[in-house]
Design a protein around this motif. Sequence first.
Motif, mmCIF file in Angstrom:
data_model
loop_
_atom_site.group_PDB
_atom_site.id
_atom_site.type_symbol
_atom_site.label_atom_id
_atom_site.label_comp_id
_atom_site.label_asym_id
_atom_site.label_seq_id
_atom_site.Cartn_x
_atom_site.Cartn_y
_atom_site.Cartn_z
ATOM 1 N N LEU A 190 0.839 -1.185 0.000
ATOM 2 C CA LEU A 190 0.000 0.000 0.000
ATOM 3 C C LEU A 190 0.879 1.242 0.000
ATOM 4 O O LEU A 190 1.970 1.246 0.569
ATOM 5 C CB LEU A 190 -0.906 0.015 1.230
ATOM 6 C CG LEU A 190 -1.911 -1.117 1.315
ATOM 7 C CD1 LEU A 190 -2.658 -1.039 2.642
ATOM 8 C CD2 LEU A 190 -2.873 -1.070 0.158
ATOM 9 N N THR A 191 0.398 2.313 -0.609
ATOM 10 C CA THR A 191 1.125 3.570 -0.618
ATOM 11 C C THR A 191 1.159 4.123 0.807
ATOM 12 O O THR A 191 0.103 4.257 1.442
ATOM 13 C CB THR A 191 0.438 4.573 -1.559
ATOM 14 O OG1 THR A 191 0.273 3.965 -2.827
ATOM 15 C CG2 THR A 191 1.242 5.838 -1.700
ATOM 16 N N PRO A 192 2.353 4.460 1.326
ATOM 17 C CA PRO A 192 2.452 4.888 2.720
ATOM 18 C C PRO A 192 1.820 6.245 3.007
ATOM 19 O O PRO A 192 1.408 6.505 4.115
ATOM 20 C CB PRO A 192 3.957 4.928 2.989
ATOM 21 C CG PRO A 192 4.584 5.071 1.651
ATOM 22 C CD PRO A 192 3.642 4.426 0.674
ATOM 23 N N GLN A 193 1.757 7.141 2.012
ATOM 24 C CA GLN A 193 1.205 8.464 2.239
ATOM 25 C C GLN A 193 -0.083 8.635 1.450
ATOM 26 O O GLN A 193 -0.200 8.143 0.330
ATOM 27 C CB GLN A 193 2.196 9.532 1.791
ATOM 28 C CG GLN A 193 3.442 9.591 2.631
ATOM 29 C CD GLN A 193 4.324 10.747 2.196
ATOM 30 O OE1 GLN A 193 4.222 11.242 1.091
ATOM 31 N NE2 GLN A 193 5.204 11.168 3.088
ATOM 32 N N PRO A 194 -1.039 9.349 2.026
ATOM 33 C CA PRO A 194 -2.266 9.625 1.270
ATOM 34 C C PRO A 194 -1.965 10.592 0.118
ATOM 35 O O PRO A 194 -0.942 11.266 0.104
ATOM 36 C CB PRO A 194 -3.181 10.266 2.307
ATOM 37 C CG PRO A 194 -2.276 10.801 3.357
ATOM 38 C CD PRO A 194 -1.054 9.935 3.349
ATOM 39 N N MET A 195 -2.900 10.649 -0.815
ATOM 40 C CA MET A 195 -2.731 11.555 -1.953
ATOM 41 C C MET A 195 -2.791 13.010 -1.485
ATOM 42 O O MET A 195 -3.477 13.324 -0.517
ATOM 43 C CB MET A 195 -3.844 11.327 -2.984
ATOM 44 C CG MET A 195 -3.736 10.037 -3.746
ATOM 45 S SD MET A 195 -4.951 9.940 -5.079
ATOM 46 C CE MET A 195 -6.416 9.512 -4.185
ATOM 47 N N SER A 196 -2.102 13.869 -2.220
ATOM 48 C CA SER A 196 -2.152 15.299 -1.920
ATOM 49 C C SER A 196 -3.527 15.849 -2.292
ATOM 50 O O SER A 196 -4.278 15.224 -3.049
ATOM 51 C CB SER A 196 -1.072 16.041 -2.709
ATOM 52 O OG SER A 196 -1.397 16.029 -4.086
ATOM 53 N N LEU A 197 -3.839 17.017 -1.772
ATOM 54 C CA LEU A 197 -5.117 17.652 -2.068
ATOM 55 C C LEU A 197 -5.254 17.909 -3.568
ATOM 56 O O LEU A 197 -6.329 17.706 -4.145
ATOM 57 C CB LEU A 197 -5.264 18.956 -1.276
ATOM 58 C CG LEU A 197 -6.573 19.720 -1.479
ATOM 59 C CD1 LEU A 197 -7.764 18.842 -1.112
ATOM 60 C CD2 LEU A 197 -6.577 20.992 -0.663
ATOM 61 N N ARG A 198 -4.162 18.328 -4.209
ATOM 62 C CA ARG A 198 -4.202 18.569 -5.655
ATOM 63 C C ARG A 198 -4.508 17.278 -6.415
ATOM 64 O O ARG A 198 -5.254 17.279 -7.390
ATOM 65 C CB ARG A 198 -2.882 19.177 -6.125
ATOM 66 C CG ARG A 198 -2.714 20.608 -5.621
ATOM 67 C CD ARG A 198 -1.408 21.234 -6.047
ATOM 68 N NE ARG A 198 -1.357 21.368 -7.491
ATOM 69 C CZ ARG A 198 -0.236 21.346 -8.196
ATOM 70 N NH1 ARG A 198 0.928 21.211 -7.597
ATOM 71 N NH2 ARG A 198 -0.273 21.489 -9.496
ATOM 72 N N ARG A 199 -3.926 16.148 -5.980
ATOM 73 C CA ARG A 199 -4.161 14.873 -6.650
ATOM 74 C C ARG A 199 -5.598 14.405 -6.412
ATOM 75 O O ARG A 199 -6.250 13.891 -7.311
ATOM 76 C CB ARG A 199 -3.160 13.816 -6.175
ATOM 77 C CG ARG A 199 -3.310 12.478 -6.872
ATOM 78 C CD ARG A 199 -3.046 12.614 -8.357
ATOM 79 N NE ARG A 199 -3.391 11.392 -9.056
ATOM 80 C CZ ARG A 199 -2.955 11.085 -10.255
ATOM 81 N NH1 ARG A 199 -2.144 11.883 -10.902
ATOM 82 N NH2 ARG A 199 -3.310 9.964 -10.822
ATOM 83 N N VAL A 200 -6.112 14.581 -5.196
ATOM 84 C CA VAL A 200 -7.494 14.204 -4.900
ATOM 85 C C VAL A 200 -8.444 15.019 -5.776
ATOM 86 O O VAL A 200 -9.420 14.489 -6.312
ATOM 87 C CB VAL A 200 -7.809 14.396 -3.395
ATOM 88 C CG1 VAL A 200 -9.295 14.224 -3.115
ATOM 89 C CG2 VAL A 200 -6.997 13.419 -2.562
ATOM 90 N N THR A 201 -8.155 16.314 -5.932
ATOM 91 C CA THR A 201 -8.966 17.173 -6.795
ATOM 92 C C THR A 201 -8.946 16.665 -8.224
ATOM 93 O O THR A 201 -9.992 16.557 -8.881
ATOM 94 C CB THR A 201 -8.458 18.635 -6.742
ATOM 95 O OG1 THR A 201 -8.496 19.080 -5.386
ATOM 96 C CG2 THR A 201 -9.304 19.545 -7.612
ATOM 97 N N TRP A 202 -7.760 16.321 -8.723
ATOM 98 C CA TRP A 202 -7.613 15.789 -10.094
ATOM 99 C C TRP A 202 -8.430 14.513 -10.256
ATOM 100 O O TRP A 202 -9.146 14.333 -11.227
ATOM 101 C CB TRP A 202 -6.134 15.550 -10.407
ATOM 102 C CG TRP A 202 -5.924 14.854 -11.703
ATOM 103 C CD1 TRP A 202 -5.699 13.528 -11.895
ATOM 104 C CD2 TRP A 202 -5.936 15.428 -13.013
ATOM 105 N NE1 TRP A 202 -5.566 13.243 -13.226
ATOM 106 C CE2 TRP A 202 -5.710 14.393 -13.936
ATOM 107 C CE3 TRP A 202 -6.119 16.725 -13.487
ATOM 108 C CZ2 TRP A 202 -5.666 14.608 -15.296
ATOM 109 C CZ3 TRP A 202 -6.070 16.938 -14.856
ATOM 110 C CH2 TRP A 202 -5.839 15.888 -15.736
ATOM 111 N N GLU A 203 -8.327 13.610 -9.295
ATOM 112 C CA GLU A 203 -9.059 12.338 -9.348
ATOM 113 C C GLU A 203 -10.568 12.581 -9.341
ATOM 114 O O GLU A 203 -11.309 11.928 -10.076
ATOM 115 C CB GLU A 203 -8.660 11.436 -8.174
ATOM 116 C CG GLU A 203 -7.227 10.968 -8.191
ATOM 117 C CD GLU A 203 -6.902 10.010 -9.318
ATOM 118 O OE1 GLU A 203 -7.823 9.434 -9.928
ATOM 119 O OE2 GLU A 203 -5.697 9.849 -9.587
ATOM 120 N N HIS A 204 -11.018 13.528 -8.512
ATOM 121 C CA HIS A 204 -12.443 13.834 -8.452
ATOM 122 C C HIS A 204 -12.932 14.391 -9.796
ATOM 123 O O HIS A 204 -13.992 13.989 -10.294
ATOM 124 C CB HIS A 204 -12.727 14.828 -7.323
ATOM 125 C CG HIS A 204 -14.168 15.179 -7.189
ATOM 126 N ND1 HIS A 204 -15.130 14.270 -6.825
ATOM 127 C CD2 HIS A 204 -14.824 16.362 -7.389
ATOM 128 C CE1 HIS A 204 -16.306 14.849 -6.801
ATOM 129 N NE2 HIS A 204 -16.146 16.124 -7.140
#
Length: 174
Positions: free
Chosen positions: A123-137
Amino acid sequence: MLDFLLVDDDEAFVAMLARSLSRRGFQVAATQTAAQALALAGEAPARIVLDLNLDGDSGLRLLPALHAACPRSAILILTGYASIATAVEATKLGAVQYLAKPATVDEILAAFEHQQANPELPLTPQPMSLRRVTWEHLQRVLSENDGNISATARALNMHRRTLQRMLAKKPVKS
């Protein structure tokens, strides 16, 4: 029978990839258009490398037609616009793998070798950044609206031009 069918609108990239695969002894056909890809699918390639963005059109629209034309072919989506939403959609439509550009020939060949799910992946040790979460959304809502920018902008309650500018940027790494 073809070993590889390469479908990518970037002429330089597809020529380089075709050369590299040919040097390794594979029979390769390459094209930049969906119509040519469907015509070449009649040669029943063992593997298909399909770009997600084909000159402004979506490779996801071509994927079901390629899968229907040659159901035994393993299809890999290769894209410079990777997102979780498009990876999930590509898998639902029959792709066996999904890679982000830039990918080497070795990575592409390895992807075709590992078509089964691997529950041992860390599993990825760090959660996604806010910018990446925005991109995914944005990508998920765009996918839900079948790629329609205006419908997506309405669903997100934002101006269409703002959404277009956001989508024109490369995806955030993490």
